[in-house]
Every structure is written in C-alpha cells, then in structure tokens.
Design a protein around this motif. Structure first.
Motif, PDB file in Angstrom:
ATOM      1  N   SER A  66       0.854  -1.193   0.000  1.00  0.00           N
ATOM      2  CA  SER A  66       0.000   0.000   0.000  1.00  0.00           C
ATOM      3  C   SER A  66       0.882   1.231   0.000  1.00  0.00           C
ATOM      4  CB  SER A  66      -0.895   0.020   1.237  1.00  0.00           C
ATOM      5  OG  SER A  66      -1.765  -1.083   1.246  1.00  0.00           O
ATOM      6  N   TRP A  78       0.800   5.817  -0.186  1.00  0.00           N
ATOM      7  CA  TRP A  78       0.083   7.093  -0.226  1.00  0.00           C
ATOM      8  C   TRP A  78       0.696   7.927  -1.331  1.00  0.00           C
ATOM      9  CZ3 TRP A  78      -4.336   8.405   2.055  1.00  0.00           C
ATOM     10  CH2 TRP A  78      -4.760   7.626   3.125  1.00  0.00           C
ATOM     11  N   PHE A 134      -4.799   7.206  -1.257  1.00  0.00           N
ATOM     12  CA  PHE A 134      -4.375   5.858  -0.883  1.00  0.00           C
ATOM     13  C   PHE A 134      -4.527   4.930  -2.088  1.00  0.00           C
ATOM     14  CE2 PHE A 134      -5.190   1.597   0.763  1.00  0.00           C
ATOM     15  CZ  PHE A 134      -4.123   1.433   1.628  1.00  0.00           C
ATOM     16  N   ARG A 161      -9.867   4.517   1.957  1.00  0.00           N
ATOM     17  CA  ARG A 161      -9.074   5.256   2.932  1.00  0.00           C
ATOM     18  C   ARG A 161      -8.791   6.697   2.537  1.00  0.00           C
ATOM     19  NH1 ARG A 161      -4.957   0.284   3.921  1.00  0.00           N
ATOM     20  NH2 ARG A 161      -6.058  -0.714   5.629  1.00  0.00           N
ATOM     21  N   SER A 162      -8.956   7.027   1.288  1.00  0.00           N
ATOM     22  CA  SER A 162      -8.641   8.393   0.845  1.00  0.00           C
ATOM     23  C   SER A 162      -9.668   9.384   1.375  1.00  0.00           C
ATOM     24  CB  SER A 162      -8.592   8.467  -0.684  1.00  0.00           C
ATOM     25  OG  SER A 162      -7.514   7.730  -1.196  1.00  0.00           O
TER      26      SER A 162
END
Length: 950
Positions: free
Chosen positions: A379, A381, A391, A448-449
C-alpha cells in the motif's frame, strides 16, 4: 434535568501605541473583578486575566475543565467576544490571526492535549480490558464563517459557497459543511491555517488584519468501543460523540471609528453589529431566567441560530471576553463588560449520550499482508499536488508502464475491488517482457482516501492526471474503470486525449455516449447482460460510437466464471493486437512512501516521525521498533494514601482511578498520585492509526440525533407554547400549526403557502406525514392572544391583504422529483421529472407551458446537462448512490418568462419523491418580451414553496 451556568472569563490586552489615552482598566485577579477608571460600578466574572497573563495560564485556568468534560462526552463551546482589536483571534488561534507560530492560542493547545489524552486512554483501555475489547477514537474538524449573515465553508477545496442551516430535533447544524479527519496537532493547525487563509479579513482604522466575519471551528470527538467476547456475532458497538466549538466573533465597532474606510468595510461593520445585537438580545432573554420570559429570538440572525445549542442548550460553555484598555475605547469597553456580565446568568443543560450502533462491512477487511516478496504487493500514499494524499494498492515495479484502475461508486467500493484481476494480470505477465506497474486507487471519499466523493465525478481528468504525474509518469499505459469508474476514465480521456494509450471498462455506466466518437484509444468493453444495475444497452451504445473497440458481453447466469476466465486474457490480448505506435514517455520514477505488507506505510518526509497511518482516523498504538516502555513510579515512593488503581468501564468507555484504601473513584489521576498497574507501552510519536472496522471511511458524518436532549411531554409542551413567532415568516403566530416530526411551528397562512402542497418542512426539509390533516393548536393560540390581545384583529387583516396581493398573479403548481426502483447490485433505477400539475389562477394552458427541461446530473462538471425537449420531461438513469440532478425549466418562448433552476438531489429512500412549487407570474412579466434576456431565476426551497418570475 441538571443545569450549569455559562462561565465567563475576562481578558485585558496590554496598552498599544495605537490606543488613545491612558490605561483605564483595573483587574483584580483574586476577587475576579474589573473596574474602569472614573466609573463607580465594579464587574465580577469567573476569571479575570490582566495584560501580563500568558496564553498557557488562560488555557490551564478556564479551558482545561471544558476539555476534560468534552472528552468525557459533553458538548462544549468557547466563545471569544469583544470589540475589534481587543485580542480575540490572538486568544483563540495565536499571533497574526493564526499565521504566526510563536504563541499558539487555545485551539492548538486543545489539540495538543487531546491527542496525548486519547492515546493514553487507548493504551490503558487495551491493557485493562484485554484483547477481547476494542476501543478507538476518531477526531474530525470543520471550519465555517458567518459573513454578512450567510454561512461559508472554509475547509472545502473549491471556491467558497453559501451553506444552509438545518434543524433536526432541536439541534441546529450546518448542512454540507466539510468534516476533515485529523490525526495530530499538526493536522489541526493545518486546518486552522487553511480556513484562516480563506476567512474574510480587511484593513480598518483599528488594525491591518481585522476579522470581518464570525468564525466557528468545531472539533468532533467520536469514541467507539465494543466487547467481542460478549458479542459473539461481532455486530454491535458503543458510540459516544461530543463536539467542542470555538467561536471567534468579529469585533463590535463604531462607524465613526472607521472613517475613511470604503463602503465595503462600512457595510461589513453594519452586518457585524447587527449579528452581535441579535446575540445580545438572545443573551438578554436567556439571562432573565424567568419561566414566563419571552421567546428566545434565536432566529433573528444566522449567528444566533448557529449558537443555539451553546447558549441555553446542551453544552458546557465558556465566554472569553476581550477588552481594550485605552481611554478612547471606554464606551465600547463598558458595553462589553455589561454584555459579558449578563452572559453569566445563562444556564445550559449539558448531557452526555451513549448509543449502540451496528458495525458495518469494511471494504478493507480482507486487506492482508503479502507473503510473496516477488509480487511486491503493498500500500502507498500518493502525494498529489492538487488533491492531497490518495491511498492506493500497488503491485509490480514502479519503473514499468502504468496501469491505473478506478473503482465504481458503491458504498463498499474501494481499491480492493481489483485485487483478483491485478494478481491474475501479474501472474500471466511474470517473467515476460510485457510486465506492468499496477496501481488501484481509493478515490477521494472512498476507502481510505479522505476528500469529497464528487471529485472523481466532477474532475476525473484533473484527478487522474494529477495521480499519474505524481507516480512519475507522463501518461498511463491503460486506464481501467468499473461502473462509475468507467465514466470517469472516459471523461478523463475526453479532457486529456494523451492521458492513456488504452481503455478498459467492465461495467456500462456513462452519459452522452455519442461524445465517445472523439476517443481514439483502443478500448475493451466487457458487460454482463444479466446485471440490471448496469444495463447492457449503454454498453451497446458505447460500441456504436467508439471508433476502435473490442466488445464482449456475457451472461452471469449461464457462465458465472466468465469474468475470472476472460477479463485478464482479453486485456492482454488488447495490448497485443493494438500495440501503441507512440513512445511511452516517462518522467524519472518517483517511488512513493512504501512499507512492507498491505497494512503499513511510512512517512519520513522531513518530520522525523516514524510510521504515520491515515486509514480512517482511528487511534491505536502500533508495535514496532520505536516503542519504549513507560513504567509508573513504584508504590513505595509515596504514601499509601496517594496510590490509585486504574479501571476501565465498558459502559462509558472511560478509564477511572480507584483509591486503593478508600475506594474513591475519580476520572483524573490526582496530581502527585501514583497509578498501581502494569507497565504501559507507547511510542515516541503522536499519530497512531490502524486498519479497523470500528470506523469506516464512508461513516464520518455525525448522527444529528446522537446528542439530543430528552425531555418529558409536559416540558416539551410548555417549551413549545412559549414560542410566539412563526418559524417561517417570523411574524406573530396566528392559528399556529405545528409539524409533528420536526416540531417547527408556523402560522396558518404559511401553512397554506407551503405544507398544503409538499410533504416536507420548509425550514429543515424534514418529511411530514399527512400534512393536509394538520390542525391548529387551539391552546397555543389562546396563550398567544392572552399576551397579544390586538393580534385577533390585526393578523386576519394582514392575511387578507397578502392574499389580495397574491391574487394579482397568475398562479400554477410545478411538480418535480424522482421515482426510484431497486436494481441489481444495490443500484437504483431512477427517473427524474418536472411537470406542471395544475393551475390555481389564470389561463396559461398547462400542456404547452414548458418548452424543455435541462437535467444537470453533475452540476460541477462542465457541459453535463442533458436536454429533454418534449413531454414527458423525464430523465432515466441507473446509479448506486444519490447524485445531484439540478433541473432548469425553460418555458415556452411565447410566454417570455426567465428560466427557472431547481437545485435537486436524487432520492432513494422512497419509491416516489415529490416536491411542489407555486409559481407566480405578474402581468408585467407576461406582457414584456425583454424578459427573454433575463438571467435564470434560482429557486431556493426555503422558506416558502412560492417562486416569483419577475
């Protein structure tokens, strides 16, 4: 119900060079009193701070108790009041209106202490309750300003626009205000800075950066906890939500003090003073503290409505009154002192509420660590330049050609949607010369963003281009989209034709497909004919317009394994058959911040902090090399009377301390005492996050019913019968009609002009059942007439006068709304419509009154309106979520009426959602042909359902 008085602190700033005359303020900290020179009266407050008082003293003395109560679950409010230049913004934010960094104000200090406290409680709760229990916090902030009696958003990415106030069950809130999840003091300061930069300030004769608006900065603290051992199905959890609002009021000012300042500053000053006058009237009304006191005039201004919960409501409130010491400001200072003195008489009824809610499905729940180093799944960012941090889940070498995948708009959609496809593509290309770098993003507002969900729909080209460039690529090798994601990749390609070499879509969602004739890239289309939520007819339209496409459709009922067997194969075949003749130009690879496993990522961006996770704002310690052990002092170092034992309470979600001898239970460890318990582990950094399903990224809005006061029927009736003004026209009530759901009251004339026609409150838009059967509250009417005997004569006369005036207009009813039918995949087949229902007065011929209707399904995106040119004026779409669909009604040219725009959002809760407008047209409009050049009239649903075409 227990009450608590509003506490008032007074702070006098030092004498400055711009002040006229000598220092006239005498502060006595011991007696908490203030006296003006040559003025006999002495004013007393809860706290008094002289010019020498530091920011930290103000915080520790009067703000710290509010902070502790807020963390316990009580709402709090801290107001800064005083004339212009008296130090309000300095007290709340810091020097230079929040632009400086040397002397932090109350808000940064609150944030600093907040994250320390919740981290400590998080650790202790985990140790005391064991692995069977989960406890997490989430912190969110919002920032709005009231400028010239309108509310504006300060944290949104777009240009400032007005927001509406809504009221639900007695609680007033700002509809549409952005809530930003924050994870550290630095994040809070960033939000303050972002909002302060947008706030309206201006130079006056008092000082250079004078606040020209009232600012409200709110921190929402939500705590969720559960016991998995006692809840075998792991479905329920406890939730406690509390908010702390900081209000930096614009300073009161005299027009004479601003001589030489332009008309804008003068009009701003008038608006500021009007708001503060309304606030003073509210304080005066509340400070009377009489059972028969007149109705509190909260609705006289936007500011007082916004503060309704904090003054006389469910909040622990502190007013910090700032004054100038110069003799030239004596009149203003005296007025401020009296103002603050009255505020001390106000009583609030603070209350904490704990609710139980059901845990929802987390789209990231199956996001596991990758045991295979060769695939390099991880993962990241993505630090984009314009859209913040995005994300994403990635696979492959970042130096390879980029395949960017965009998911749909369903409530559980995230980048995990593409897990199986990405791995299948990787497995088929491993060891060959056709390997790729796969990046599946969580669109803003999904997974998640953090951000606005509308971004991917309104600005797909700008967003995807920003992501591609941030990954070190000039263009993508392929854009792959599903459902709403397919519309996004098509629109992005139309905006930026060189953004990609190939296109792949796996579900048919797109609008105005005839535009696709301009798409030159080879495109793969794969559609399920049995998916009613994504009708295949749209895919067939795509096929007819796309110049270079490979088309497949299949039946999931007959061949459920077609996607897993063919998706990857067909994508790679597309690349092979249509090899791009253009050289893929790549910038120097920029490898984003990475970490091993799908659950970790690092942030070493010059801050010296270790791991920083941004999943959903939950705070929980991690186990890594940066841990250190903190051991409490041994029991023998202090007397036995100073020893406490920590206990965790599952009912309240709090940590308590119990005296080992007396059994006394306190919520805060006394100063100098020792906690007798095992060692705790903590980390050197402040920001701690984990992957968890107690908080979902889709579930960040506060439930407006969480913190409502609970009162008896007798108390409610007594409170409601004290109301004397109509909630809509603000005139004295005549024949009062009260809506049973939201409890708003209106006069009979307003009822006839609103709820007679539509089943919703025109104040808060709450649904109203059986609105045609609402009756007059006769007891309420008797009480009003007893206090206003002339009303029985004056009010009927005024109503007759208004009706005679309205009868001069041609009047008809315009009906608009949508139907919604559930479709497959959680989507809805909706049909938006606008039509003339019937005429109330005048002859206009309803069959040909409308010429066309423009349905703008995405108002933020240019050229997104769909024109319907003939009756019935309807638009059909299948979507998984609510979406904006503003309607613009264009009348028959022979009528010469200006078009009418109706802001609207598609509804799914009911099979048929209908609203009605009474349209009134004057004779001068019907006769004049010059009105064809008039601008569009925008209909605002509040406060009446009437709109005048003028």
């Amino acid at each position: 119900m227990s009450t608590e008085r509003v506490r008032v602190a007074l702070r006098a700033r030092p004498l400055l060079s711009r002040d006229i005359g000598e220092d006239i303020i005498r502060c006595d900290n011991k007696s908490s009193s203030v006296e003006l020179s040559n003025h006999g009266e002495c004013f007393y407050y809860d706290h008094v701070f002289g010019p020498e008082t530091k920011q930290s003293v103000v915080f520790n003395t009067c703000v710290s108790p509010i902070l502790e109560s807020w963390i316990e679950g009580y709402n709090g409010c801290i107001l800064a009041y005083g004339q212009t230049g008296s130090g309000k913004t300095y007290t709340m934010i810091g020097d230079e209106g929040g632009k400086g960094t040397e002397k932090s104000g109350i808000i940064p200090a609150v944030a600093e202490k907040l994250f320390i406290i919740i981290q400590k409680e998080q650790q202790q709760f985990a140790i005391l309750m064991g692995q069977d229990c989960e406890s997490q916090f989430q912190v969110r902030v919002s920032f709005v300003e009231v400028y010239k009696d309108d509310v504006y958003e300060l944290l949104g990415q777009k240009e400032k626009s007005t927001l509406a106030l809504r009221e639900q069950s007695g609680k007033v809130f700002v509809s549409g205000a952005v809530e930003r999840i924050v994870n550290s003091t630095r994040d809070v300061k960033k939000a303050i800075q972002d909002g302060t930069n947008k706030r309206v300030t201006g130079q006056t004769s008092v000082h250079e950066y004078s606040s020209r608006s009232h600012a409200c900065f709110t921190i929402v603290l939500e705590h969720r906890w559960c016991n998995n051992k006692h809840d075998a199905n792991n479905k329920n959890m406890n939730k406690k939500v509390s908010s702390l609002t900081f209000v930096d009021l614009a300073g009161s000012e005299q027009s004479s003090a601003n001589q030489g300042i332009n008309g804008v500053r003068f009009s701003e000053g008038v608006s500021i003073n009007m708001g503060l006058l309304a606030l003073g009237n509210v304080i005066e009304s509340l400070s009377q503290n009489k059972s028969n006191a007149s109705h509190v005039p909260y609705r006289d201004s936007t500011l007082t409505r916004l503060l309704q919960n904090s003054l006389g409501g469910n909040s622990k409130t502190l007013m910090i009154t700032c004054v100038s010491p110069g003799a030239g400001d004596k009149e203003q200072t005296l007025s401020t002192l009296k103002y603050a003195s009255n505020t001390r008489s106000i009583k609030n009824a603070p209350k904490t509420t704990i609710t139980q809610v059901e845990r929802e499905y987390d789209p990231d729940r199956d996001d596991i660590a990758d045991p295979d180093d060769q695939t390099n799944r991880r993962s990241i960012w993505i630090d984009t330049s314009k859209n913040g941090e995005i994300f994403a889940r990635t696979l492959g070498n970042p130096s390879l050609p980029l395949i960017l995948l965009v998911h749909g708009s369903g409530p559980t959609n995230s980048s995990t949607y593409w897990n199986s496809l990405i791995f299948e593509l990787f497995a088929r290309t491993a060891g060959t010369g056709e390997a790729y770098y796969y990046v599946a993003i969580d669109c803003p507002g999904y997974g998640r963003s953090i951000g606005d969900r509308q971004t991917i729909r309104s600005y797909p080209g700008d967003l995807l281009k920003d992501i591609i460039h941030s990954l070190g690529k000039e263009r993508a090798h392929c854009l792959i989209g599903s459902s709403q994601g397919s519309a996004s990749v098509f629109n992005a390609t139309l905006e930026y034709p060189n953004i990609t070499d190939y296109l792949v879509v796996v579900d048919p969602v797109a609008h105005d497909t005839q535009r696709f004739v301009r798409v030159t890239q080879p495109t793969l289309l794969m559609f399920d004919i049995d998916d009613d939520g994504h009708p295949v007819k749209i895919g067939r339209r795509m096929k007819s317009y796309l110049p270079c496409n490979v088309y497949h459709e299949f039946s999931s009922k007959k061949d459920p394994f077609w996607p897993s067997d063919h998706y990857a194969v067909e994508i790679l075949k597309l690349f092979s058959v249509y090899k791009s003749n253009k050289m893929i130009r790549e910038l120097e690879a920029i490898i984003p911040r990475l970490a091993t496993g799908m659950l970790g990522w690092a942030d070493y961006a010059g801050y010296g902090e270790p791991i920083k996770e941004f999943s959903v704002g939950a705070l929980r310690p991690l186990n890594n090399k940066d841990e250190k052990t903190v051991t409490f002092a041994p029991k023998s170092n202090l007397s036995k009377s100073a020893c406490y034992r920590a206990e965790a309470c599952m009912n309240t979600g709090r940590i308590y301390y119990v005296h080992v001898d007396t059994g006394e239970r306190v919520g805060k460890l006394p100063q100098g005492a020792v906690c007798e318990q095992q060692s705790l582990t903590t980390q050197s950094h402040r920001i701690i996050q984990v992957d968890s399903d107690l908080f979902l990224s889709e579930d960040v809005e506060m439930n407006e019913n969480d913190l409502m006061d609970i009162e008896s029927e007798e108390e409610r009736q007594s409170r409601e019968h004290a109301e004397t003004k109509c909630c809509m026209c603000q005139d004295l009530l005549w024949l009062p009609v009260r809506l049973p759901e939201c409890r708003h009251v209106m006069c009979y004339d307003c009822y006839l002009r609103s709820n007679k026609y539509q089943p919703a409150c025109c104040v808060c838009d709450s649904p109203v059942k059986n609105c045609s059967k609402l009756v007059v509250d006769e007891l309420h009417q008797i009480i009003i007439i007893q206090n206003n005997p002339d009303l029985a004569i004056e009010r009927p006369q005024r109503i007759n006068h208004l009706n005679l005036a309205r009868n001069k207009y041609t009047r008809f009813i315009l009906e608009y709304g949508n139907t919604a039918t559930p479709a497959r995949g959680g989507a809805f087949a909706v049909k938006a419509f606008a039509r003339v229902l019937n005429e109330e007065r005048g002859k206009i011929g309803k069959n040909n009154i409308i010429s066309q209707v423009h349905f703008d399904i995405n108002p933020e995106y240019p050229k997104s309106a769909v024109k319907v040119l003939q009756s019935p004026f309807e638009l059909e779409r299948t979507m998984a979520e609510k979406f904006p669909c503003n309607m613009t009604v264009v009348w028959n040219k022979s009528l010469h009426w200006p078009p009418l725009e109706i802001p609207y959002t598609i509804q799914h809760e009911q099979k048929q959602f209908i609203r009605k407008i009474i349209v009134l047209v004057g004779e001068e409009v019907k006769k004049s042909k010059t009105n064809e050049k008039k601008k569009i009239i925008v209909y605002k649903p509040t406060p009446f359902t009437e709109v005048y075409l003028t």
